[in-house]
Design an enzyme around this catalytic site. Structure first.
Site, PDB file in Angstrom:
ATOM      1  CE1 TYR A 119       2.003  10.647   6.648  1.00 40.06           C
ATOM      2  CE2 TYR A 119       2.655  12.862   5.976  1.00 40.06           C
ATOM      3  CZ  TYR A 119       2.654  11.502   5.764  1.00 40.06           C
ATOM      4  OH  TYR A 119       3.328  10.986   4.687  1.00 40.06           O
TER       5      TYR A 119
ATOM      6  CB  ALA B 186      15.255  -0.224  -3.323  1.00 38.99           C
TER       7      ALA B 186
ATOM      8  CG  LEU C 206      11.901   2.797  -2.145  1.00 37.84           C
ATOM      9  CD1 LEU C 206      13.292   2.706  -1.532  1.00 37.84           C
ATOM     10  CD2 LEU C 206      11.458   1.444  -2.667  1.00 37.84           C
TER      11      LEU C 206
ATOM     12  N   GLY D  47       0.719   0.536  -5.035  1.00 35.97           N
ATOM     13  CA  GLY D  47       0.455   1.949  -4.754  1.00 35.97           C
ATOM     14  C   GLY D  47       0.839   2.901  -5.871  1.00 35.97           C
TER      15      GLY D  47
HETATM   16  P1  NAD Z   1       3.118   1.128  -0.993  1.00 35.16           P
HETATM   17  O1  NAD Z   1       3.310   0.425   0.302  1.00 35.16           O
HETATM   18  O2  NAD Z   1       1.921   0.816  -1.795  1.00 35.16           O
HETATM   19  O3  NAD Z   1       4.395   0.906  -1.955  1.00 35.16           O
HETATM   20  C1  NAD Z   1       5.690   0.789  -1.455  1.00 35.16           C
HETATM   21  C2  NAD Z   1       6.603   0.186  -2.514  1.00 35.16           C
HETATM   22  O4  NAD Z   1       7.937   0.163  -1.976  1.00 35.16           O
HETATM   23  C3  NAD Z   1       6.300  -1.263  -2.907  1.00 35.16           C
HETATM   24  O5  NAD Z   1       6.557  -1.431  -4.284  1.00 35.16           O
HETATM   25  C4  NAD Z   1       7.314  -2.068  -2.101  1.00 35.16           C
HETATM   26  O6  NAD Z   1       7.672  -3.324  -2.674  1.00 35.16           O
HETATM   27  C5  NAD Z   1       8.485  -1.128  -2.160  1.00 35.16           C
HETATM   28  N1  NAD Z   1       9.486  -1.336  -1.099  1.00 35.16           N
HETATM   29  C6  NAD Z   1       9.350  -1.177   0.239  1.00 35.16           C
HETATM   30  N2  NAD Z   1      10.532  -1.424   0.858  1.00 35.16           N
HETATM   31  C7  NAD Z   1      11.421  -1.720  -0.117  1.00 35.16           C
HETATM   32  C8  NAD Z   1      12.799  -2.051  -0.128  1.00 35.16           C
HETATM   33  N3  NAD Z   1      13.526  -2.107   0.985  1.00 35.16           N
HETATM   34  N4  NAD Z   1      13.388  -2.317  -1.323  1.00 35.16           N
HETATM   35  C9  NAD Z   1      12.681  -2.276  -2.487  1.00 35.16           C
HETATM   36  N5  NAD Z   1      11.382  -1.933  -2.536  1.00 35.16           N
HETATM   37  C10 NAD Z   1      10.759  -1.676  -1.368  1.00 35.16           C
HETATM   38  O7  NAD Z   1       3.200   2.674  -0.635  1.00 35.16           O
HETATM   39  P2  NAD Z   1       2.594   3.993  -1.300  1.00 35.16           P
HETATM   40  O8  NAD Z   1       1.470   4.442  -0.448  1.00 35.16           O
HETATM   41  O9  NAD Z   1       2.416   3.861  -2.762  1.00 35.16           O
HETATM   42  O10 NAD Z   1       3.798   4.997  -0.974  1.00 35.16           O
HETATM   43  C11 NAD Z   1       4.756   5.389  -1.924  1.00 35.16           C
HETATM   44  C12 NAD Z   1       5.167   6.818  -1.619  1.00 35.16           C
HETATM   45  O11 NAD Z   1       4.020   7.673  -1.772  1.00 35.16           O
HETATM   46  C13 NAD Z   1       5.671   7.031  -0.185  1.00 35.16           C
HETATM   47  O12 NAD Z   1       6.724   7.963  -0.193  1.00 35.16           O
HETATM   48  C14 NAD Z   1       4.457   7.642   0.497  1.00 35.16           C
HETATM   49  O13 NAD Z   1       4.791   8.421   1.624  1.00 35.16           O
HETATM   50  C15 NAD Z   1       3.904   8.484  -0.628  1.00 35.16           C
HETATM   51  N6  NAD Z   1       2.513   8.921  -0.450  1.00 35.16           N
HETATM   52  C16 NAD Z   1       1.548   8.050  -0.042  1.00 35.16           C
HETATM   53  C17 NAD Z   1       0.249   8.509   0.153  1.00 35.16           C
HETATM   54  C18 NAD Z   1      -0.858   7.588   0.607  1.00 35.16           C
HETATM   55  O14 NAD Z   1      -1.889   8.068   1.077  1.00 35.16           O
HETATM   56  N7  NAD Z   1      -0.723   6.304   0.471  1.00 35.16           N
HETATM   57  C19 NAD Z   1      -0.071   9.854  -0.102  1.00 35.16           C
HETATM   58  C20 NAD Z   1       0.931  10.707  -0.550  1.00 35.16           C
HETATM   59  C21 NAD Z   1       2.217  10.228  -0.710  1.00 35.16           C
HETATM   60 NA    NA Z   2       4.597   2.629  -4.441  1.00 36.42          NA
END
Ligand code: NAD
Ligand code: NA
Length: 396
Positions: A234, A111, A138, A51
Protein backbone atom coordinates in the site's frame (compact mmCIF):
# COMPACT_ATOMS: atom_id res chain seq x y z
CA UNK A 1 -39.36 -6.89 -6.94
CA UNK A 2 -37.58 -8.95 -4.27
CA UNK A 3 -33.92 -7.92 -4.33
CA UNK A 4 -31.17 -10.22 -3.10
CA UNK A 5 -27.39 -9.82 -3.05
CA UNK A 6 -25.65 -11.29 -6.08
CA UNK A 7 -21.91 -11.52 -5.55
CA UNK A 8 -19.26 -11.61 -8.19
CA UNK A 9 -15.70 -11.50 -6.90
CA UNK A 10 -15.19 -8.40 -4.81
CA UNK A 11 -18.38 -6.72 -5.90
CA UNK A 12 -22.07 -7.17 -5.43
CA UNK A 13 -24.09 -6.77 -8.62
CA UNK A 14 -27.31 -5.73 -6.92
CA UNK A 15 -28.23 -3.04 -4.41
CA UNK A 16 -31.25 -2.65 -2.16
CA UNK A 17 -32.96 0.78 -2.28
CA UNK A 18 -34.61 0.44 1.13
CA UNK A 19 -31.40 -0.78 2.76
CA UNK A 20 -29.43 2.09 1.25
CA UNK A 21 -32.11 4.51 2.43
CA UNK A 22 -31.96 3.10 5.96
CA UNK A 23 -28.16 3.48 5.97
CA UNK A 24 -28.57 7.15 5.05
CA UNK A 25 -31.20 7.73 7.73
CA UNK A 26 -28.94 6.08 10.30
CA UNK A 27 -26.02 8.32 9.30
CA UNK A 28 -28.19 11.45 9.39
CA UNK A 29 -29.46 10.51 12.84
CA UNK A 30 -25.91 9.95 14.04
CA UNK A 31 -24.87 13.42 12.86
CA UNK A 32 -27.92 15.04 14.45
CA UNK A 33 -27.22 13.21 17.73
CA UNK A 34 -23.75 14.76 17.89
CA UNK A 35 -25.05 18.34 17.78
CA UNK A 36 -24.40 21.25 15.42
CA UNK A 37 -21.03 22.02 13.86
CA UNK A 38 -20.05 25.60 13.12
CA UNK A 39 -18.90 24.58 9.67
CA UNK A 40 -19.34 25.23 5.96
CA UNK A 41 -22.52 26.57 4.36
CA UNK A 42 -21.98 25.86 0.65
CA UNK A 43 -20.23 22.62 -0.15
CA UNK A 44 -19.16 20.69 -3.24
CA UNK A 45 -18.40 17.00 -2.69
CA UNK A 46 -16.60 15.23 -5.54
CA UNK A 47 -17.20 11.52 -5.01
CA UNK A 48 -20.30 12.10 -2.92
CA UNK A 49 -22.31 8.91 -3.34
CA UNK A 50 -20.54 6.33 -1.16
CA UNK A 51 -17.88 5.96 1.54
CA UNK A 52 -16.07 8.98 2.94
CA UNK A 53 -17.46 11.41 0.37
CA UNK A 54 -21.04 10.47 1.21
CA UNK A 55 -20.31 10.85 4.93
CA UNK A 56 -18.83 14.29 4.17
CA UNK A 57 -21.97 15.37 2.36
CA UNK A 58 -24.20 14.13 5.20
CA UNK A 59 -22.04 15.83 7.83
CA UNK A 60 -22.01 19.13 5.89
CA UNK A 61 -25.77 19.13 5.44
CA UNK A 62 -27.06 17.76 8.72
CA UNK A 63 -24.21 18.89 10.97
CA UNK A 64 -23.63 22.34 9.57
CA UNK A 65 -26.84 23.12 7.66
CA UNK A 66 -24.95 23.35 4.36
CA UNK A 67 -26.28 23.51 0.83
CA UNK A 68 -24.55 20.66 -0.99
CA UNK A 69 -23.74 19.74 -4.57
CA UNK A 70 -22.61 16.16 -5.12
CA UNK A 71 -20.70 14.75 -8.08
CA UNK A 72 -20.51 10.97 -8.56
CA UNK A 73 -20.44 8.22 -11.15
CA UNK A 74 -23.30 5.78 -10.58
CA UNK A 75 -25.41 3.39 -12.60
CA UNK A 76 -29.12 4.30 -12.78
CA UNK A 77 -31.74 1.55 -12.42
CA UNK A 78 -33.51 -0.15 -15.30
CA UNK A 79 -36.79 -2.08 -15.09
CA UNK A 80 -35.87 -5.32 -13.30
CA UNK A 81 -32.25 -4.26 -12.73
CA UNK A 82 -31.12 -2.36 -9.67
CA UNK A 83 -29.03 0.80 -9.68
CA UNK A 84 -25.58 0.89 -8.10
CA UNK A 85 -25.74 1.61 -4.35
CA UNK A 86 -24.45 5.18 -4.68
CA UNK A 87 -27.51 5.98 -6.77
CA UNK A 88 -29.88 4.88 -4.02
CA UNK A 89 -27.72 6.55 -1.36
CA UNK A 90 -27.91 9.84 -3.22
CA UNK A 91 -31.65 9.55 -3.79
CA UNK A 92 -32.21 8.97 -0.06
CA UNK A 93 -29.82 11.73 0.99
CA UNK A 94 -31.37 14.34 -1.30
CA UNK A 95 -34.89 13.34 -0.31
CA UNK A 96 -34.03 13.81 3.37
CA UNK A 97 -32.07 17.04 2.75
CA UNK A 98 -34.89 18.62 0.77
CA UNK A 99 -37.37 17.53 3.45
CA UNK A 100 -35.18 19.34 5.99
CA UNK A 101 -35.22 22.51 3.88
CA UNK A 102 -31.65 22.10 2.63
CA UNK A 103 -30.48 22.73 -0.92
CA UNK A 104 -29.22 19.46 -2.47
CA UNK A 105 -28.42 18.91 -6.12
CA UNK A 106 -26.14 16.51 -7.93
CA UNK A 107 -24.42 15.59 -11.15
CA UNK A 108 -23.84 12.02 -12.36
CA UNK A 109 -20.86 11.64 -14.66
CA UNK A 110 -17.09 11.46 -15.01
CA UNK A 111 -15.61 13.99 -12.59
CA UNK A 112 -12.27 13.74 -14.40
CA UNK A 113 -13.78 15.24 -17.57
CA UNK A 114 -13.91 18.90 -18.57
CA UNK A 115 -17.63 18.57 -19.32
CA UNK A 116 -18.61 17.54 -15.81
CA UNK A 117 -16.40 20.26 -14.31
CA UNK A 118 -18.06 22.85 -16.57
CA UNK A 119 -21.55 21.58 -15.72
CA UNK A 120 -20.76 21.70 -12.00
CA UNK A 121 -19.47 25.26 -12.26
CA UNK A 122 -22.60 26.37 -14.11
CA UNK A 123 -24.69 24.92 -11.30
CA UNK A 124 -22.63 26.68 -8.62
CA UNK A 125 -22.88 29.98 -10.50
CA UNK A 126 -26.62 29.68 -10.97
CA UNK A 127 -27.54 28.45 -7.50
CA UNK A 128 -24.84 29.12 -4.90
CA UNK A 129 -22.57 31.86 -6.16
CA UNK A 130 -19.47 30.81 -4.26
CA UNK A 131 -18.58 27.76 -2.23
CA UNK A 132 -16.62 27.51 0.99
CA UNK A 133 -15.65 23.82 1.03
CA UNK A 134 -14.70 21.26 -1.61
CA UNK A 135 -14.30 17.66 -0.47
CA UNK A 136 -12.35 15.56 -2.97
CA UNK A 137 -13.15 11.87 -2.38
CA UNK A 138 -12.83 10.01 -5.65
CA UNK A 139 -11.74 6.37 -5.74
CA UNK A 140 -11.48 5.05 -9.26
CA UNK A 141 -9.46 2.43 -11.12
CA UNK A 142 -9.27 4.54 -14.30
CA UNK A 143 -8.97 8.15 -15.41
CA UNK A 144 -8.97 9.73 -18.83
CA UNK A 145 -6.87 12.88 -18.73
CA UNK A 146 -9.15 15.46 -20.35
CA UNK A 147 -6.26 17.41 -21.86
CA UNK A 148 -4.34 14.52 -23.43
CA UNK A 149 -7.20 12.06 -23.95
CA UNK A 150 -4.98 9.31 -22.49
CA UNK A 151 -6.74 6.62 -20.44
CA UNK A 152 -4.72 5.75 -17.32
CA UNK A 153 -5.28 2.57 -15.31
CA UNK A 154 -4.15 2.27 -11.72
CA UNK A 155 -2.57 -0.87 -10.28
CA UNK A 156 -2.04 -2.11 -6.73
CA UNK A 157 1.52 -3.34 -6.76
CA UNK A 158 4.68 -3.13 -4.68
CA UNK A 159 7.65 -1.10 -5.90
CA UNK A 160 11.24 -2.32 -6.08
CA UNK A 161 10.54 -5.88 -4.93
CA UNK A 162 7.93 -8.57 -5.34
CA UNK A 163 5.55 -8.97 -2.44
CA UNK A 164 4.19 -11.98 -0.67
CA UNK A 165 1.94 -11.99 2.36
CA UNK A 166 -1.27 -13.30 3.83
CA UNK A 167 -4.68 -12.28 2.66
CA UNK A 168 -8.25 -13.43 3.25
CA UNK A 169 -11.10 -14.06 0.87
CA UNK A 170 -13.76 -12.51 3.09
CA UNK A 171 -16.58 -14.39 1.36
CA UNK A 172 -15.14 -17.82 2.20
CA UNK A 173 -12.95 -16.90 5.19
CA UNK A 174 -9.99 -18.69 3.61
CA UNK A 175 -6.62 -17.23 4.57
CA UNK A 176 -3.99 -17.75 1.90
CA UNK A 177 -0.70 -16.42 0.63
CA UNK A 178 -0.85 -13.82 -2.12
CA UNK A 179 2.11 -12.86 -4.29
CA UNK A 180 2.20 -9.67 -6.31
CA UNK A 181 4.90 -8.75 -8.77
CA UNK A 182 6.55 -5.38 -8.51
CA UNK A 183 5.29 -2.55 -10.68
CA UNK A 184 7.21 -1.13 -13.59
CA UNK A 185 7.73 2.61 -14.06
CA UNK A 186 4.74 2.98 -16.37
CA UNK A 187 2.40 1.34 -13.87
CA UNK A 188 3.62 3.71 -11.16
CA UNK A 189 3.03 6.74 -13.38
CA UNK A 190 -0.41 5.53 -14.40
CA UNK A 191 -1.47 4.98 -10.79
CA UNK A 192 -0.29 8.48 -9.87
CA UNK A 193 -2.22 9.85 -12.86
CA UNK A 194 -5.43 8.22 -11.58
CA UNK A 195 -5.21 8.58 -7.80
CA UNK A 196 -2.69 11.41 -7.37
CA UNK A 197 -3.53 15.08 -7.01
CA UNK A 198 -3.61 16.26 -10.63
CA UNK A 199 -7.37 16.17 -11.01
CA UNK A 200 -7.94 17.74 -7.58
CA UNK A 201 -5.74 20.66 -8.65
CA UNK A 202 -7.60 20.91 -11.98
CA UNK A 203 -10.89 21.22 -10.12
CA UNK A 204 -9.63 23.96 -7.82
CA UNK A 205 -7.94 25.82 -10.71
CA UNK A 206 -11.18 25.74 -12.69
CA UNK A 207 -13.33 26.89 -9.75
CA UNK A 208 -10.90 29.66 -8.91
CA UNK A 209 -10.67 30.90 -12.48
CA UNK A 210 -14.44 31.42 -12.41
CA UNK A 211 -14.26 33.19 -9.03
CA UNK A 212 -16.37 30.51 -7.35
CA UNK A 213 -14.27 30.18 -4.17
CA UNK A 214 -15.42 32.18 -1.15
CA UNK A 215 -13.01 33.98 1.15
CA UNK A 216 -11.61 31.51 3.69
CA UNK A 217 -12.24 28.63 1.31
CA UNK A 218 -11.14 25.13 2.35
CA UNK A 219 -10.58 21.97 0.33
CA UNK A 220 -9.85 18.50 1.71
CA UNK A 221 -8.79 15.27 -0.01
CA UNK A 222 -8.50 11.88 1.68
CA UNK A 223 -5.42 9.74 2.12
CA UNK A 224 -4.33 6.60 3.92
CA UNK A 225 -1.15 5.41 5.61
CA UNK A 226 -1.82 2.14 7.44
CA UNK A 227 0.27 -0.46 9.22
CA UNK A 228 3.62 -2.13 8.62
CA UNK A 229 1.97 -5.33 7.33
CA UNK A 230 0.42 -3.56 4.33
CA UNK A 231 3.19 -1.05 3.75
CA UNK A 232 4.96 -2.82 0.88
CA UNK A 233 1.77 -3.18 -1.12
CA UNK A 234 0.00 0.00 0.00
CA UNK A 235 1.93 3.03 1.24
CA UNK A 236 5.25 2.07 -0.38
CA UNK A 237 3.53 0.64 -3.45
CA UNK A 238 1.94 2.24 -6.50
CA UNK A 239 -1.08 3.59 -4.60
CA UNK A 240 1.25 5.05 -1.97
CA UNK A 241 3.07 6.98 -4.70
CA UNK A 242 -0.28 8.39 -5.75
CA UNK A 243 -1.02 9.35 -2.13
CA UNK A 244 2.42 11.01 -1.86
CA UNK A 245 1.47 13.03 -4.93
CA UNK A 246 -1.95 13.89 -3.51
CA UNK A 247 -0.37 15.04 -0.24
CA UNK A 248 2.19 17.19 -2.09
CA UNK A 249 -0.62 18.70 -4.17
CA UNK A 250 -2.24 20.06 -0.99
CA UNK A 251 0.73 22.44 -0.68
CA UNK A 252 0.58 23.44 -4.37
CA UNK A 253 -3.11 24.21 -4.06
CA UNK A 254 -2.69 26.08 -0.77
CA UNK A 255 -0.15 28.40 -2.44
CA UNK A 256 -2.68 29.21 -5.14
CA UNK A 257 -5.38 29.94 -2.56
CA UNK A 258 -3.47 32.64 -0.66
CA UNK A 259 -5.47 35.50 -2.20
CA UNK A 260 -8.80 34.03 -1.00
CA UNK A 261 -7.27 33.16 2.39
CA UNK A 262 -7.91 29.56 1.47
CA UNK A 263 -6.22 26.30 2.37
CA UNK A 264 -5.97 22.75 1.04
CA UNK A 265 -5.61 19.81 3.39
CA UNK A 266 -5.18 16.12 3.17
CA UNK A 267 -6.90 14.12 5.90
CA UNK A 268 -5.50 10.69 6.65
CA UNK A 269 -8.48 8.47 7.38
CA UNK A 270 -8.93 5.07 9.01
CA UNK A 271 -9.10 1.78 7.09
CA UNK A 272 -12.73 0.92 6.42
CA UNK A 273 -14.75 -1.48 4.33
CA UNK A 274 -15.73 0.36 1.16
CA UNK A 275 -16.05 -0.76 -2.44
CA UNK A 276 -12.58 0.65 -3.05
CA UNK A 277 -10.78 -1.03 -0.13
CA UNK A 278 -12.35 -4.47 -0.63
CA UNK A 279 -10.51 -4.81 -3.93
CA UNK A 280 -7.05 -4.29 -2.42
CA UNK A 281 -5.20 -7.51 -1.53
CA UNK A 282 -4.10 -7.99 2.10
CA UNK A 283 -6.24 -5.06 3.32
CA UNK A 284 -9.35 -7.17 4.09
CA UNK A 285 -7.34 -9.40 6.46
CA UNK A 286 -5.90 -6.33 8.15
CA UNK A 287 -9.33 -4.70 8.45
CA UNK A 288 -10.90 -7.80 9.96
CA UNK A 289 -8.19 -7.87 12.67
CA UNK A 290 -8.36 -4.11 13.16
CA UNK A 291 -12.15 -4.14 13.59
CA UNK A 292 -11.89 -6.81 16.24
CA UNK A 293 -9.34 -4.84 18.25
CA UNK A 294 -10.98 -1.43 17.84
CA UNK A 295 -14.41 -2.77 18.77
CA UNK A 296 -12.98 -4.41 21.89
CA UNK A 297 -11.31 -1.12 22.82
CA UNK A 298 -14.51 0.84 22.13
CA UNK A 299 -12.79 3.00 19.50
CA UNK A 300 -14.24 1.56 16.30
CA UNK A 301 -15.61 4.09 13.81
CA UNK A 302 -17.30 3.98 10.42
CA UNK A 303 -17.13 6.66 7.71
CA UNK A 304 -19.74 8.85 9.38
CA UNK A 305 -18.04 8.81 12.82
CA UNK A 306 -14.71 9.59 11.16
CA UNK A 307 -16.00 12.56 9.19
CA UNK A 308 -18.03 13.92 12.10
CA UNK A 309 -14.77 13.98 14.08
CA UNK A 310 -12.91 15.52 11.12
CA UNK A 311 -15.35 18.43 10.97
CA UNK A 312 -15.99 18.91 14.68
CA UNK A 313 -12.54 18.26 16.18
CA UNK A 314 -10.18 19.21 13.34
CA UNK A 315 -11.56 21.54 10.64
CA UNK A 316 -14.16 23.65 12.42
CA UNK A 317 -13.06 24.06 16.02
CA UNK A 318 -12.58 27.82 15.62
CA UNK A 319 -8.85 27.29 16.27
CA UNK A 320 -5.96 26.37 13.99
CA UNK A 321 -6.38 22.99 12.30
CA UNK A 322 -4.12 20.45 14.03
CA UNK A 323 -1.78 18.68 11.58
CA UNK A 324 1.15 16.26 11.75
CA UNK A 325 4.78 16.99 10.83
CA UNK A 326 3.89 16.60 7.15
CA UNK A 327 0.96 19.02 7.33
CA UNK A 328 -1.69 16.27 7.26
CA UNK A 329 -4.83 16.06 9.36
CA UNK A 330 -4.90 12.72 11.21
CA UNK A 331 -8.17 10.98 11.96
CA UNK A 332 -6.43 7.60 11.73
CA UNK A 333 -5.04 8.40 15.19
CA UNK A 334 -6.96 5.63 16.95
CA UNK A 335 -6.15 3.03 14.28
CA UNK A 336 -2.46 3.92 14.54
CA UNK A 337 -2.30 3.81 18.34
CA UNK A 338 0.76 1.84 19.48
CA UNK A 339 -1.26 -0.65 21.50
CA UNK A 340 -3.63 -1.31 18.59
CA UNK A 341 -0.79 -1.81 16.11
CA UNK A 342 1.16 -4.03 18.53
CA UNK A 343 -1.82 -6.37 18.72
CA UNK A 344 -2.11 -6.37 14.92
CA UNK A 345 1.46 -7.65 14.63
CA UNK A 346 0.74 -10.59 16.94
CA UNK A 347 -2.64 -11.47 15.47
CA UNK A 348 -1.31 -11.18 11.94
CA UNK A 349 1.30 -13.90 12.57
CA UNK A 350 -1.29 -16.15 14.18
CA UNK A 351 -3.99 -15.74 11.53
CA UNK A 352 -5.10 -18.88 9.76
CA UNK A 353 -8.32 -19.97 8.11
CA UNK A 354 -9.11 -21.94 11.28
CA UNK A 355 -8.61 -19.20 13.87
CA UNK A 356 -9.55 -16.06 11.94
CA UNK A 357 -13.24 -16.33 12.87
CA UNK A 358 -12.17 -15.98 16.53
CA UNK A 359 -9.08 -13.80 16.13
CA UNK A 360 -10.57 -11.35 13.67
CA UNK A 361 -13.94 -9.77 12.99
CA UNK A 362 -14.76 -11.48 9.73
CA UNK A 363 -18.46 -11.30 10.61
CA UNK A 364 -18.21 -7.53 11.00
CA UNK A 365 -16.33 -7.27 7.73
CA UNK A 366 -18.95 -9.24 5.84
CA UNK A 367 -21.77 -7.31 7.41
CA UNK A 368 -20.18 -3.97 6.49
CA UNK A 369 -19.61 -5.23 2.96
CA UNK A 370 -23.25 -6.27 2.56
CA UNK A 371 -24.33 -2.97 4.15
CA UNK A 372 -22.50 -1.07 1.38
CA UNK A 373 -25.08 -2.47 -1.02
CA UNK A 374 -28.02 -1.99 1.30
CA UNK A 375 -28.18 -5.61 2.49
CA UNK A 376 -28.26 -6.99 6.05
CA UNK A 377 -29.40 -3.60 7.37
CA UNK A 378 -31.44 -3.79 10.58
CA UNK A 379 -35.08 -2.79 10.24
CA UNK A 380 -35.38 -3.48 6.51
CA UNK A 381 -37.91 -6.04 5.31
CA UNK A 382 -36.08 -7.91 2.55
CA UNK A 383 -39.10 -10.10 1.81
CA UNK A 384 -41.16 -7.07 0.82
CA UNK A 385 -41.50 -5.87 -2.73
CA UNK A 386 -38.96 -3.11 -3.40
CA UNK A 387 -39.18 -0.52 -6.16
CA UNK A 388 -35.87 -0.47 -8.01
CA UNK A 389 -36.86 2.55 -10.16
CA UNK A 390 -35.91 5.21 -7.63
CA UNK A 391 -35.31 8.76 -8.87
CA UNK A 392 -32.75 11.20 -7.48
CA UNK A 393 -34.69 14.38 -6.66
CA UNK A 394 -31.80 16.84 -7.09
CA UNK A 395 -30.20 15.22 -10.16
CA UNK A 396 -29.39 17.92 -12.69
P1 NAD B 1 -15.78 4.79 -2.47
O1 NAD B 1 -15.55 3.79 -3.54
O2 NAD B 1 -16.75 4.48 -1.41
O3 NAD B 1 -16.22 6.21 -3.11
C1 NAD B 1 -15.74 6.65 -4.34
C2 NAD B 1 -16.62 7.78 -4.87
O4 NAD B 1 -16.03 8.25 -6.09
C3 NAD B 1 -18.05 7.39 -5.23
O5 NAD B 1 -18.92 8.45 -4.91
C4 NAD B 1 -18.00 7.22 -6.75
O6 NAD B 1 -19.24 7.44 -7.42
C5 NAD B 1 -17.03 8.31 -7.09
N1 NAD B 1 -16.36 8.15 -8.39
C6 NAD B 1 -15.50 7.19 -8.79
N2 NAD B 1 -15.08 7.43 -10.05
C7 NAD B 1 -15.67 8.59 -10.44
C8 NAD B 1 -15.63 9.37 -11.62
N3 NAD B 1 -14.87 9.04 -12.66
N4 NAD B 1 -16.40 10.49 -11.67
C9 NAD B 1 -17.19 10.86 -10.63
N5 NAD B 1 -17.24 10.17 -9.47
C10 NAD B 1 -16.50 9.04 -9.39
O7 NAD B 1 -14.34 5.10 -1.88
P2 NAD B 1 -13.81 5.60 -0.46
O8 NAD B 1 -13.22 4.43 0.23
O9 NAD B 1 -14.80 6.46 0.24
O10 NAD B 1 -12.57 6.47 -0.96
C11 NAD B 1 -12.59 7.87 -1.04
C12 NAD B 1 -11.20 8.39 -0.73
O11 NAD B 1 -10.87 8.04 0.62
C13 NAD B 1 -10.10 7.79 -1.61
O12 NAD B 1 -9.13 8.77 -1.89
C14 NAD B 1 -9.49 6.73 -0.70
O13 NAD B 1 -8.16 6.42 -1.02
C15 NAD B 1 -9.60 7.43 0.64
N6 NAD B 1 -9.46 6.56 1.81
C16 NAD B 1 -10.13 5.37 1.89
C17 NAD B 1 -9.94 4.55 2.99
C18 NAD B 1 -10.66 3.23 3.13
O14 NAD B 1 -10.24 2.40 3.93
N7 NAD B 1 -11.72 2.99 2.42
C19 NAD B 1 -9.10 4.96 4.04
C20 NAD B 1 -8.46 6.19 3.95
C21 NAD B 1 -8.65 6.97 2.82
NA1 NA C 1 -16.25 8.62 -1.28
Amino acid sequence: MIIEPRMRGFICLTAHPKGCEQNIINQINYIKSKGPINGPKKVLVIGSSTGFGLASRITSAFGSGAATIGVYFEKPPKEGKTASPGWYNTAAFETEAIKAGLYAKSINGDAFSNEIKAQTMELIKADLGQIDLVIYSLASPVRTNPNTGVLHRSTLKPIGQNFSNKTVDFHTGIVSEVSIEQANEEEIENTVAVMGGEDWEMWIDALKAENLLADGFTTVAYSYIGPAVTEAVYRKGTIGRAKDHLEATAFTISDKLADVNGKAYVSVNKALVTQASSAIPVIPLYISLLYKIMKEEGIHEGCIEQIQRLFKDRLYTGDAVPVDEKGRIRIDDWEMRDDVQARIVTLWKESTTENLPAAGDLTGYKKDFLNLFGFDVAGVDYQADANEMVEIPGLV
